[in-house]
Design a protein around this motif. Structure first.
Motif, PDB file in Angstrom:
ATOM      1  N   THR A  50      39.745  42.668  39.890  1.00 36.44           N
ATOM      2  CA  THR A  50      40.274  43.513  38.830  1.00 36.44           C
ATOM      3  C   THR A  50      39.899  42.916  37.481  1.00 36.44           C
ATOM      4  O   THR A  50      40.202  41.742  37.215  1.00 36.44           O
ATOM      5  N   SER A  84      40.502  43.382  33.655  1.00 41.70           N
ATOM      6  CA  SER A  84      41.399  44.072  32.729  1.00 41.70           C
ATOM      7  C   SER A  84      41.957  43.085  31.729  1.00 41.70           C
ATOM      8  O   SER A  84      42.164  41.911  32.045  1.00 41.70           O
ATOM      9  N   PRO A 116      35.328  46.124  32.896  1.00 45.07           N
ATOM     10  CA  PRO A 116      36.357  46.889  33.627  1.00 45.07           C
ATOM     11  C   PRO A 116      35.775  47.751  34.745  1.00 45.07           C
ATOM     12  O   PRO A 116      36.419  47.920  35.790  1.00 45.07           O
ATOM     13  N   GLN A 121      39.819  38.733  32.742  1.00 44.39           N
ATOM     14  CA  GLN A 121      39.644  39.514  31.521  1.00 44.39           C
ATOM     15  C   GLN A 121      38.182  39.940  31.370  1.00 44.39           C
ATOM     16  O   GLN A 121      37.282  39.280  31.898  1.00 44.39           O
ATOM     17  N   THR A 140      35.683  46.617  38.428  1.00 44.00           N
ATOM     18  CA  THR A 140      36.904  46.600  39.230  1.00 44.00           C
ATOM     19  C   THR A 140      36.694  47.357  40.532  1.00 44.00           C
ATOM     20  O   THR A 140      36.285  48.520  40.526  1.00 44.00           O
TER      21      THR A 140
END
Length: 113
Positions: free
Chosen positions: A110, A112, A88, A13, A91
């Protein structure tokens, strides 16, 4: 022939952390290598994120300064990338590279919610 194998990627996250590892094997003297981490996001060029010389001097791309830390353990033939406060836009597939132009196969990161 030297091989570089990355690990430690995954889904995290925003604001989270990951530590990437890259292990060198197959020959060569790791402590003589300068090591880099690159990343490539979809539709973008591969970019240098961080580097560390055989003497331990480090450099960082501006967008990761203060958030990422590159380090190495010559006894383990390993270079690390500690990534904190992930965003983000971090990524990408992250690749390990040395000054003999050897590349790893990459590990996906990643970020997100």
């Amino acid at each position: 022939q030297v091989q570089l194998v990355e690990s430690g990627g995954g889904l995290v996250q925003p604001g989270g952390s990951l530590r990437l590892s890259c292990v060198a094997s197959g020959g060569g003297i790791f402590l003589l290598f300068s090591m880099d981490w690159y990343r490539q996001a979809p539709g973008k060029q591969r970019e240098l994120v961080a580097s560390i010389t055989n003497g331990g001097i480090t450099k960082y791309e501006d967008s990761v300064k203060g958030r990422f830390t590159i380090s190495r353990d010559n006894a383990k033939n390993t270079v690390y990338l500690q990534m904190n406060s992930l965003k983000p836009e971090d990524t990408a597939v992250y690749y390990c590279h040395n000054n003999f132009n050897t590349w790893g196969r990459g590990t996906q990161v990643t970020v997100s919610s």
